[in-house]
Scaffold this active site. Structure first.
Site, short mmCIF file in Angstrom:
data_model
loop_
_atom_site.label_atom_id
_atom_site.label_comp_id
_atom_site.label_asym_id
_atom_site.label_seq_id
_atom_site.Cartn_x
_atom_site.Cartn_y
_atom_site.Cartn_z
N THR A 1 -7.05 -5.29 0.28
CA THR A 1 -5.82 -5.69 0.99
C THR A 1 -5.91 -7.13 1.48
O THR A 1 -4.94 -7.87 1.44
CB THR A 1 -5.54 -4.73 2.17
N LYS B 1 -23.92 -3.77 -4.20
CA LYS B 1 -23.36 -3.63 -2.86
C LYS B 1 -24.25 -2.73 -2.03
O LYS B 1 -24.47 -1.57 -2.37
CB LYS B 1 -21.95 -3.04 -2.93
N ASP C 1 0.83 -1.21 0.00
CA ASP C 1 0.00 0.00 0.00
C ASP C 1 0.86 1.26 0.00
O ASP C 1 0.69 2.15 -0.82
CB ASP C 1 -0.88 0.05 1.26
N GLU D 1 -5.59 6.71 -0.07
CA GLU D 1 -6.08 6.07 1.14
C GLU D 1 -5.14 6.19 2.34
O GLU D 1 -5.58 6.33 3.46
CB GLU D 1 -6.35 4.58 0.85
N ASP E 1 -6.34 4.27 -5.10
CA ASP E 1 -6.40 3.22 -4.08
C ASP E 1 -5.20 2.32 -4.36
O ASP E 1 -5.20 1.58 -5.34
CB ASP E 1 -7.71 2.42 -4.17
#
Length: 381
Positions: free
Chosen positions: A149, A306, A52, A77, A144
């Site tokens: 993750t 979603k 990340d 992020e 992102d």
């Protein structure tokens, strides 16, 4: 929308995402999920990995070099708080090493490497530069670095997502999917398990693709896919692109839907009830990350729904790149009330009506929106 207007931005973004995917593959290969130096827990308990931070630093540096740091606003992020803690020195050293190795490969992608190795303070500075709040005015890159993750840590699906928002509208979307399989059926299987199995019995040629990068410009009516060029390949830039289109299936009984693997921030039971009422018969693909949007854009699935649990707010970096690619590939993405998603209000998708519905076409989309209205009152959301 003038496609030429964004051609330089798209070109740089696609190359940078290829670099970031190569970095992720390298980290994932050497990744041991029990290694506490490589996985830190953020305050919200989501996993943050070396990848990340390394991707964020790499993308931030490359965009600043390409467009000038004073001209680049990045919404992303990660922040440097966790990385700056005293107990993170090992992680920080690993990030510095990973970023420098990745940047050294920039010429493979037709980009320029730094003239000298970046030091720790420079790396922290380029990560913390990604602190824009976005908004309705101006240009904002939205990143992102590793979407999904948990999928990444488990050797499964994850994505690197980069989008450009101008005056509140997403104008460029680039989605790197390093573990995207050639065969749709393999999307729902645990990637690592199948890689282990395929080592025992040699797979058919091309069963595992090395991943891909998808991209689109708003208003072009086209979405494209390229095989991933990674640092270990003999292949160098340019990578050939093929146009992708959404599936033409509009009968719910034949349609495949995707849903999040994680139950933490999505309501699976409402989605199941909705699928039943619309007449979906195929078992849903449970897929980590924005790879769900990639599956719809490429025609491997028709529906992604979603519905967040109460109190969860969707963030723009989890959707911007994927939404644009699906739309330009011929699909439809709205909230559950049928309204377009609003990327102009900062880091959250404010004003979202109940949830997000992405479909390969208008017919399926209308059926699902109608079913949402019919089912909502009896649900427990």
């Amino acid at each position: 929308m003038e496609v030429e207007k964004y051609s330089k931005e798209l070109d740089i973004a696609v190359r940078v995402v290829h670099m970031a995917c190569s970095l992720c593959q390298r980290v994932q290969k050497g990744f041991v999920s029990t290694d506490s130096e490589q996985v830190k827990s953020k305050d919200d308990d989501s996993l943050v990995t070396m990848a990340d931070y390394s991707v964020q630093a790499t993308v931030s540096w490359m965009l600043s070099e390409s467009f000038g740091s004073q001209n680049v606003s990045i919404v992303a992020e990660e922040d440097v708080q966790t990385l700056s803690r005293a107990d993170s020195t090992g992680l920080l050293a690993a990030v510095v090493d990973t970023v420098n190795k990745c940047l050294a490969e920039a010429p493979k992608y037709g980009l320029t490497s730094p003239t000298k190795t970046l030091g720790t303070s420079q790396i922290l500075e380029v990560i913390s530069r990604c602190n824009s709040a976005g908004g309705a005015k101006g240009r904002h890159w939205v990143l992102d670095p590793v979407d999904g993750t948990l999928g990444f840590v488990r050797g499964d699906q994850y994505a690197v997502a980069l989008a450009l928002i101008e005056d509140g509208k997403v104008v460029i979307g680039v989605l790197g999917c390093p573990n995207y399989p050639m065969k749709k059926e393999l999307l729902s299987y645990h990637y690592q398990y199948h890689q282990t199995m395929s080592k025992l019995s040699p797979p058919a040629i091309n069963m595992w693709e090395k991943g891909c990068v998808m991209h689109a410009i708003k208003g072009s009516g086209e979405a494209w896919i390229q095989p991933l060029i990674n640092g270990e390949d003999k292949l160098q830039w340019p990578s050939s692109a093929t146009q992708i289109r959404v599936s033409s299936i509009d009968d719910p009984a034949l349609a495949t839907s995707c849903e999040p693997v994680e139950k933490a921030n999505s309501n699976h039971s409402f989605t199941e009830g909705l699928a039943h009422s619309v007449g979906l018969r195929t078992k849903p693909l449970r897929v980590y990350s924005m790879v769900k949007y990639a599956a719809i854009a490429r025609g491997d699935a028709e529906i992604f729904m979603k519905f967040a649990r109460s109190g969860y707010k969707e963030k723009i970096w989890d959707h911007a790149a994927g939404v644009l690619i699906v739309e330009e590939a011929g699909g439809v993405v709205t909230d559950a009330g049928g309204h377009p998603l609003d990327f102009s209000k900062g880091i959250y998708l404010e004003g979202l009506d109940r949830g997000i519905i992405a479909c390969s076409g208008a017919t399926l989309h209308e059926k699902i929106i109608s079913a949402v209205y019919a089912s909502w009152d009896s649900s427990n959301l």
